[in-house]
Design a protein around this motif. Structure first.
Motif, PDB file in Angstrom:
ATOM      1  N   VAL A 214       5.783  42.708   3.420  1.00  0.00           N
ATOM      2  CA  VAL A 214       5.155  41.510   2.836  1.00  0.00           C
ATOM      3  C   VAL A 214       5.858  40.253   3.312  1.00  0.00           C
ATOM      4  O   VAL A 214       5.221  39.246   3.662  1.00  0.00           O
ATOM      5  N   LEU A 215       7.207  40.283   3.352  1.00  0.00           N
ATOM      6  CA  LEU A 215       7.974  39.142   3.839  1.00  0.00           C
ATOM      7  C   LEU A 215       7.680  38.884   5.305  1.00  0.00           C
ATOM      8  O   LEU A 215       7.497  37.730   5.722  1.00  0.00           O
ATOM      9  N   PHE A 216       7.627  39.944   6.080  1.00  0.00           N
ATOM     10  CA  PHE A 216       7.339  39.803   7.501  1.00  0.00           C
ATOM     11  C   PHE A 216       5.981  39.153   7.717  1.00  0.00           C
ATOM     12  O   PHE A 216       5.839  38.204   8.497  1.00  0.00           O
ATOM     13  N   GLU A 217       4.972  39.661   7.034  1.00  0.00           N
ATOM     14  CA  GLU A 217       3.626  39.127   7.213  1.00  0.00           C
ATOM     15  C   GLU A 217       3.523  37.683   6.737  1.00  0.00           C
ATOM     16  O   GLU A 217       2.785  36.884   7.324  1.00  0.00           O
ATOM     17  N   SER A 218       4.252  37.320   5.701  1.00  0.00           N
ATOM     18  CA  SER A 218       4.220  35.934   5.225  1.00  0.00           C
ATOM     19  C   SER A 218       4.833  34.976   6.235  1.00  0.00           C
ATOM     20  O   SER A 218       4.416  33.820   6.351  1.00  0.00           O
ATOM     21  N   LEU A 219       5.832  35.460   7.004  1.00  0.00           N
ATOM     22  CA  LEU A 219       6.472  34.616   8.017  1.00  0.00           C
ATOM     23  C   LEU A 219       5.523  34.279   9.164  1.00  0.00           C
ATOM     24  O   LEU A 219       5.677  33.242   9.819  1.00  0.00           O
TER      25      LEU A 219
ATOM     26  N   PHE B 213      -0.685  35.485  16.439  1.00  0.00           N
ATOM     27  CA  PHE B 213      -0.270  36.841  16.118  1.00  0.00           C
ATOM     28  C   PHE B 213      -1.338  37.685  15.425  1.00  0.00           C
ATOM     29  O   PHE B 213      -1.126  38.870  15.218  1.00  0.00           O
ATOM     30  N   GLN B 214      -2.445  37.104  15.071  1.00  0.00           N
ATOM     31  CA  GLN B 214      -3.447  37.907  14.392  1.00  0.00           C
ATOM     32  C   GLN B 214      -4.404  38.549  15.390  1.00  0.00           C
ATOM     33  O   GLN B 214      -4.632  38.037  16.486  1.00  0.00           O
ATOM     34  N   LEU B 215      -4.954  39.655  14.965  1.00  0.00           N
ATOM     35  CA  LEU B 215      -5.956  40.371  15.746  1.00  0.00           C
ATOM     36  C   LEU B 215      -7.024  40.836  14.780  1.00  0.00           C
ATOM     37  O   LEU B 215      -6.737  41.547  13.819  1.00  0.00           O
TER      38      LEU B 215
ATOM     39  N   ARG C 239      -1.656  42.855  10.876  1.00  0.00           N
ATOM     40  CA  ARG C 239      -1.141  44.219  10.702  1.00  0.00           C
ATOM     41  C   ARG C 239      -0.804  44.859  12.053  1.00  0.00           C
ATOM     42  O   ARG C 239       0.164  45.616  12.173  1.00  0.00           O
ATOM     43  N   GLU C 240      -1.618  44.581  13.078  1.00  0.00           N
ATOM     44  CA  GLU C 240      -1.349  45.131  14.407  1.00  0.00           C
ATOM     45  C   GLU C 240      -0.039  44.580  14.964  1.00  0.00           C
ATOM     46  O   GLU C 240       0.734  45.309  15.585  1.00  0.00           O
TER      47      GLU C 240
END
Length: 633
Positions: free
Chosen positions: A407-412, A422-424, A429-430
């Motif tokens: 969760v912390l990683f994705e929020s960054l 960074f999104q796909l 998640r990818e």
């Protein structure tokens, strides 16, 4: 000495001539193929899937592959979504019954048992409205005709899709002739009328089974402004032609595409590609865990070299300037940035470049953050080495923390504009999956380079001569243990229960085969003093090979295979591979030429161009975020 220099110059001249000749030949072949396929599309249209059954071959994995046609592989979710509130009816003999059960077993969420041999069967789902029926009509006779008449006259509700077929026998159970087949087709078209499309019938034919920017700027020969401008324009023109070829291959119906079919033979015959850049990572080898995990090791090795190489450079040179930063990132991202625009793909689609770029910034940040430590600043003072070790431990701790808190990683990475990079498909998640899979490889490469430099400084190892690094007994022991560890890793991967389990263990054990390979390669003097010219040549263009394969070797964004010579699969692979390698080499050369011009050594010039690029990137990111909300009046 003069003779040696002349021989070296002659060999390089021959290599240059041969590669340029190969590129010219590849250009000529590609041009001819474009003309041939362009003529075909002009005369016959771009649809290569009109004859699914009459033109094709049985692939090595025993699956039917229509010539030049890529078939979508429907999953259970796909099938249930497509068939919702629709009805299927199979009419015919036992072969149609087999198709019926294959479809029902695919869409059903429960176990389906096969019914009796010669009777009608019905499958229905109340919640989705899916209805699949089988009508036992083994012969083309009055009984089958009655079924179709009832549908035509409205006596019974006509199914959404009708699939019919039976033995090619007449009422007297004699073989039906081609003339009779044509008559049956005419009658079927008359009864089914609009919307019916019949596959053509195969008549009496069995389907055949068928240089870095810095190096470039070290040139001693100076060039005039006119020469630089001409070289730059030529490079841009070449790159434009290459981008056009990419677009023609994978965004137009000019060239055919076919499904990928995996077999062990097809994998190991071109195994050299795996050794080079792991190209088959995008194919169906993901279904075979031992192969998949060994290719994952190749990716981890590349990231290991990223950490090792950049750490070594920053430690020895102490160059943390903006010029170096731009040079490396230009080399990494030039091709991908243009592919994103030409092929209309997000940056994360070419995941390997964002991954390597991200880890370069991690290495740069770790080394550049104050207090900085270099070989010159540390000297004979051990405190510099202790400080560097502390930095590496902090880096590993941060990586471990992020890996334990998704969760912390994705929020960054979810804030704008980072999320655009960074999104796909609307999710990061990818990016999380790719990052955490080899999260310790780069830091291990940095640690390995640091350890190597420390051992050399302490004079524990000396690799300046061609002999073994240690005594014969120690050398044999290290090599034997390394080989055993590699074999043990291979055996362990064959016993791994699932892909998820293998991926979970990979970050913690990938250092074992990497270290084993390095020790076997460098401890014995005989191996350390030799290298493969073939692999070294390919290593210089490995990034271009890895990215270029997406569209001009594979096809449909890696989901299929590019077909330029239909019906001749080995020849097609040789031709597409030859053109693909030549283009990758030319992209590498063009990137080096443009890097020399666009990223010079002058700080002020680089800073100005960097600001322009950042502004351009912001415009592109804004358009990507708000473009679909902008309406043109």
């Amino acid at each position: 000495m003069a003779a040696i220099m002349n021989t070296w110059k002659l060999e390089n001249a021959l290599d240059y001539t041969n590669m340029n000749t190969a590129k010219k030949l590849a250009f000529a072949v590609a041009t001819v193929l474009i003309i041939i396929h362009g003529t075909r599309v002009y005369n016959n249209g771009g649809d290569t899937c009109s004859n699914l059954l009459s033109r094709g071959h049985l692939a090595a994995d025993k699956k039917w592959q229509p010539e030049g046609c890529m078939l979508h592989k429907y999953s259970k979710i796909d099938m249930r979504k497509c068939l919702s509130e629709k009805s299927f009816t199979f009419v015919g003999d036992s072969r149609q019954r087999q198709l019926y059960f294959k479809l029902v077993k695919t869409i059903s969420v429960s176990t389906v048992k096969e019914g009796k041999q010669h009777e009608d069967i019905v499958y229905h789902e109340d919640d989705t409205g899916i209805s699949v029926s089988f009508l036992w009509q083994p012969m083309v006779n009055g009984s089958m005709e009655k079924v179709f008449r009832e549908w035509k006259e409205g006596k019974k509700k006509k199914p959404s899709i009708i699939i019919t077929g039976s033995g090619a026998l007449s009422k007297e159970r004699k073989m039906i002739t081609n003339t009779q087949i044509d008559s049956y087709n005419d009658i079927a078209m008359e009864i089914l009328m609009v919307g019916a499309m019949l596959f053509s019938v195969t008549r009496g034919r069995t389907p055949s089974v068928s240089e870095d920017a810095e190096t470039a700027q070290n040139q001693k020969k100076t060039k005039s402004t006119a020469e630089i401008a001409r070289t730059t324009l030529v490079a841009l023109a070449k790159f434009g032609v290459i981008m056009a070829y990419f677009y023609l291959c994978d965004r137009t119906p000019l060239f055919m595409k076919e499904n990928k079919h995996y077999t062990h033979l097809q994998f190991f015959v071109p195994f050299v590609w795996v050794l080079l850049v792991g190209l088959f990572f995008h194919s169906d080898t993901k279904q075979y865990l031992p192969i998949y995990m060994h290719i994952r090791i190749l990716v981890a090795m590349y990231l290991f070299q990223t950490g090792y190489g950049h750490f070594f450079y920053f430690w020895m040179k102490g160059d943390y300037g903006i010029v170096r930063l731009c040079q490396v990132n230009f080399r990494l991202n030039f091709l991908v940035v243009f592919l994103c625009m030409v092929m209309d793909r997000p940056y994360q689609f070419y995941y390997f470049v964002p991954l390597v770029t991200f880890w370069f910034f991690v290495v740069y940040g770790t080394m550049a953050v104050l207090p900085r430590v270099t070989a010159k600043s540390s000297g004979d003072n051990s405190s510099g080495f202790v400080l560097m070790m502390f930095k590496l431990l902090v880096l590993c701790g941060i990586i471990a923390l992020l890996a334990s808190m998704q969760v912390l990683f994705e929020s960054l990475f979810s804030w704008w504009p980072a999320v655009q990079l960074f999104q796909l498909e609307g999710s990061i998640r990818e990016w999380w999956f790719r990052w955490q899979l080899d999260r310790y490889a780069v830091s291990y490469g940095m640690f390995f380079a640091f350890t190597y430099l420390g051992l050399k400084k302490l004079q524990i190892i000396d690799d300046s001569f061609h002999g073994n690094l240690f005594t014969p007994c120690v050398t044999y022991l290290i090599v034997t243990l390394s080989v055993c560890i590699t074999l043990g890793y291979t055996i362990f991967m064959t016993t791994c229960s699932s892909k998820v389990e293998c991926n979970r263990l990979h970050p913690y054990i990938s250092f074992l085969p990497i270290t084993s390979f390095i020790l076997v390669r460098n401890v014995p003097g005989y191996l350390r003093s030799r290298y493969s010219t073939f692999f070294a040549w390919f290593g210089k263009i490995s990034l271009e090979l890895f990215i270029g394969q997406y569209h001009i070797w594979l096809a449909a964004d890696t989901k299929g295979v590019l077909v330029v010579i239909p019906g001749h699969h080995t020849l097609n692979m040789l031709v597409t591979s030859f053109i693909f390698v030549c283009i990758a080499h030319e992209i590498s050369a063009v990137t080096g030429t443009l890097a020399t011009t666009l990223v010079p050594r002058d700080f002020n010039t680089v800073l100005q161009r960097l600001i322009i690029f950042v502004l351009f990137l912001c415009v592109m990111l804004l358009y990507g975020h708000f473009g679909d909300k902008i309406q043109l009046f």
